[in-house]
Design a protein around this motif. Structure first.
Motif, short mmCIF file in Angstrom:
data_model
loop_
_atom_site.label_atom_id
_atom_site.label_comp_id
_atom_site.label_asym_id
_atom_site.label_seq_id
_atom_site.Cartn_x
_atom_site.Cartn_y
_atom_site.Cartn_z
N GLU A 134 -1.05 12.21 4.11
CA GLU A 134 -0.68 13.53 4.58
C GLU A 134 0.77 13.81 4.19
OE1 GLU A 134 -1.38 13.76 8.74
OE2 GLU A 134 -3.52 13.27 8.59
N SER A 135 1.09 15.07 3.98
CA SER A 135 2.43 15.44 3.55
C SER A 135 3.48 15.02 4.58
CB SER A 135 2.52 16.95 3.29
OG SER A 135 2.18 17.67 4.46
N SER A 136 3.11 14.96 5.86
CA SER A 136 4.06 14.58 6.90
C SER A 136 4.50 13.13 6.77
CB SER A 136 3.45 14.80 8.29
OG SER A 136 2.27 14.02 8.44
N MET A 137 3.76 12.32 6.00
CA MET A 137 4.11 10.93 5.80
C MET A 137 5.19 10.75 4.75
SD MET A 137 0.25 9.30 5.77
CE MET A 137 0.87 7.68 5.31
N ILE A 138 5.48 11.79 3.99
CA ILE A 138 6.41 11.69 2.86
C ILE A 138 7.72 12.38 3.21
CG2 ILE A 138 6.74 12.17 0.41
CD1 ILE A 138 3.70 12.28 0.14
N GLY A 139 8.82 11.66 3.06
CA GLY A 139 10.14 12.21 3.34
C GLY A 139 10.67 13.00 2.16
N ASN A 140 11.99 13.12 2.07
CA ASN A 140 12.59 13.87 0.98
C ASN A 140 12.39 13.19 -0.36
OD1 ASN A 140 13.54 15.82 2.79
ND2 ASN A 140 15.45 14.71 3.14
N VAL A 141 12.40 11.85 -0.36
CA VAL A 141 12.26 11.08 -1.59
C VAL A 141 10.94 10.31 -1.55
CG1 VAL A 141 13.27 9.29 -3.06
CG2 VAL A 141 14.76 10.85 -1.79
N THR A 173 0.83 -1.20 0.00
CA THR A 173 0.00 0.00 0.00
C THR A 173 0.87 1.25 0.00
OG1 THR A 173 -0.11 0.17 2.41
CG2 THR A 173 -1.74 -1.25 1.32
N LYS A 174 0.28 2.36 -0.40
CA LYS A 174 1.00 3.64 -0.40
C LYS A 174 1.54 3.94 0.99
CE LYS A 174 -1.79 5.84 -4.06
NZ LYS A 174 -2.84 4.79 -4.20
N GLU A 187 3.74 13.44 -4.84
CA GLU A 187 3.35 13.91 -3.52
C GLU A 187 2.18 14.89 -3.60
OE1 GLU A 187 5.24 16.50 0.19
OE2 GLU A 187 6.56 15.45 -1.21
N ILE A 188 2.24 15.80 -4.56
CA ILE A 188 1.15 16.76 -4.74
C ILE A 188 -0.15 16.04 -5.07
CG2 ILE A 188 0.31 18.66 -6.18
CD1 ILE A 188 2.53 19.49 -4.30
N ALA A 189 -0.06 15.03 -5.94
CA ALA A 189 -1.27 14.29 -6.33
C ALA A 189 -1.87 13.53 -5.16
CB ALA A 189 -0.95 13.34 -7.48
N LEU A 190 -1.02 12.88 -4.37
CA LEU A 190 -1.52 12.07 -3.25
C LEU A 190 -2.10 12.93 -2.14
CD1 LEU A 190 1.26 9.34 -2.89
CD2 LEU A 190 -1.06 9.04 -3.73
N THR A 191 -1.39 14.00 -1.77
CA THR A 191 -1.90 14.86 -0.71
C THR A 191 -3.12 15.65 -1.17
OG1 THR A 191 -0.30 16.58 -1.35
CG2 THR A 191 0.34 15.07 0.41
N GLY A 192 -3.16 16.01 -2.46
CA GLY A 192 -4.31 16.73 -3.00
C GLY A 192 -5.56 15.88 -3.00
N ALA A 193 -5.39 14.56 -3.23
CA ALA A 193 -6.54 13.65 -3.25
C ALA A 193 -6.92 13.19 -1.86
CB ALA A 193 -6.21 12.44 -4.13
N GLY A 194 -6.12 13.56 -0.87
CA GLY A 194 -6.43 13.16 0.50
C GLY A 194 -6.02 11.74 0.83
N ASP A 195 -5.22 11.09 -0.06
CA ASP A 195 -4.81 9.71 0.19
C ASP A 195 -3.82 9.62 1.35
OD1 ASP A 195 -6.39 9.06 -1.91
OD2 ASP A 195 -4.76 8.65 -3.32
#
Length: 353
Positions: A305-312, A20-21, A295-303
């Motif tokens: 949160e940006s805090s879940m994504i690191g630098n890569v 999963t994502k 990252e923009i697509a996932l956080t924009g769709a609400g899938d």
């Protein structure tokens, strides 16, 4: 046959449920990848912008204030710092999960085989993430050693100049090269140090240049006396350099691999073998990371949160149904900043004799 085909397609669809994502993002965020030298000189920072307004710190030497009479107006000062807008570079790479591997992942013959196959996918993710980090390190070391970055990729060719002062750069060749016994390496270091407003305390170079420096007859004579016949050790060199107000020398020879169109791997260096860079102990700049399109697509769709994504960013996605195209992918949006560009001296040494 039709029933079997439907079952296989269902298996293909389930791969995104196995990985999963959230699971992949948690894995990459918590994974401790080996730290690179550039991460200590240029710490990473995440921004939500696609551009970076780099602020060059200017000289650290204080601008003296004038003595004034009482009731007189104070002199109006100006800031030495300058701004430069840098566009973050998109770095990405992917690897395909083959159709047979998809079936095997869903139908392992033993639990051990299932763990092995899943581990192989995570190994691919590690490889891709470290590939993005390697490109960031390469760009950072190119900036540190030359003051410029040349970007060539899929449909992209750009040159970025950090405007290093020409007085803080030198190229030694011919009789001036340290491969020539008539040259004077210590005098070079003294002159380069004097050209900087803040005395450098450390040097980054290659093992090859360090060996040439330590074997140079004038360096040996300066440390042990003429015709001593002795060999310089690192402790001897460090002690001499510090006693004479010169920077200690350290090396960086790590390599990465590139893959050509024929699939052949070629080893290359992060830091050029002929480079000799002097700097002080202060922070030189940063590796600045931004939000990738994924990252923009996932956080924009609400899938997520940006805090879940690191630098890569890393993930698995499907591109086609026939054939079933499933890919692991890693991407990053990054550019190094060089705030201390005025406090670094960049030299190149011709290594040919």
């Amino acid at each position: 046959m039709k029933k079997q085909l439907v079952m296989n397609l269902q298996h293909f669809a389930d791969i995104l449920e196995v990985f999963t994502k959230k699971d992949i993002l948690d894995y990459t965020r918590n994974r401790a990848y080996p730290e690179m030298l550039g991460d200590t000189l240029f710490p990473s920072r995440k921004t939500q912008s696609l551009e970076l307004d780099q602020i060059n710190a200017g000289s650290m030497t204080p601008v003296i204030a004038p003595v004034s009479a009482f009731d007189s107006e104070a002199e109006i000062g100006s800031r030495e710092a300058s701004a430069q807008t840098l566009e973050l570079a998109l770095i990405k790479r992917k690897m395909q999960i083959k159709e047979k591997d998809l079936i095997a992942l869903q139908n392992p013959r033993t639990p051990q085989e299932g763990e092995y196959l899943q581990g192989r996918v995570y190994n691919d993710i590690d490889t891709l993430v470290q590939g993005v980090q390697a490109r960031a390190e390469k760009m950072t070391m190119e900036m540190l050693s030359t003051g410029k970055i040349t970007i060539k990729g899929n449909g992209l060719e750009a040159n970025l100049d950090y405007s290093v002062d020409k007085k803080h750069q030198a190229a030694l060749s011919g009789a001036e090269s340290w491969t020539n016994d008539a040259s004077d390496p210590i005098k070079n270091l003294e002159n380069w140090s004097d050209s900087l407003d803040v005395a450098p305390t450390r040097v980054l170079t290659s093992n090859k240049i360090l060996r040439i420096f330590m074997r140079h007859p004038k360096v040996i004579a300066a440390i042990f006396g003429k015709d001593s016949g002795r060999t310089i050790g690192m402790a001897d060199l460090d002690s001499f350099m510090q006693a004479h107000g010169l920077p200690v020398i350290r090396t960086y020879d790590n390599k990465y691999k590139t893959q050509d169109k024929n699939g052949k791997y070629i080893s290359e260096r992060y830091f050029p073998e002929n480079s000799f860079v002097m700097m002080n102990d202060d922070l030189l700049g940063e590796k600045v990371w931004g939000p990738t399109p994924e990252e923009i697509a996932l956080t924009g769709a609400g899938d997520v949160e940006s805090s879940m994504i690191g630098n890569v960013y890393a993930g698995i996605y499907r591109s086609t149904i026939d054939p079933v195209g499933t890919w692991t992918k890693a991407s990053g949006l990054m550019i190094p900043s060089f705030a201390a560009v005025d406090e670094v001296f960049q030299a190149t040494i011709d290594l040919t004799k």
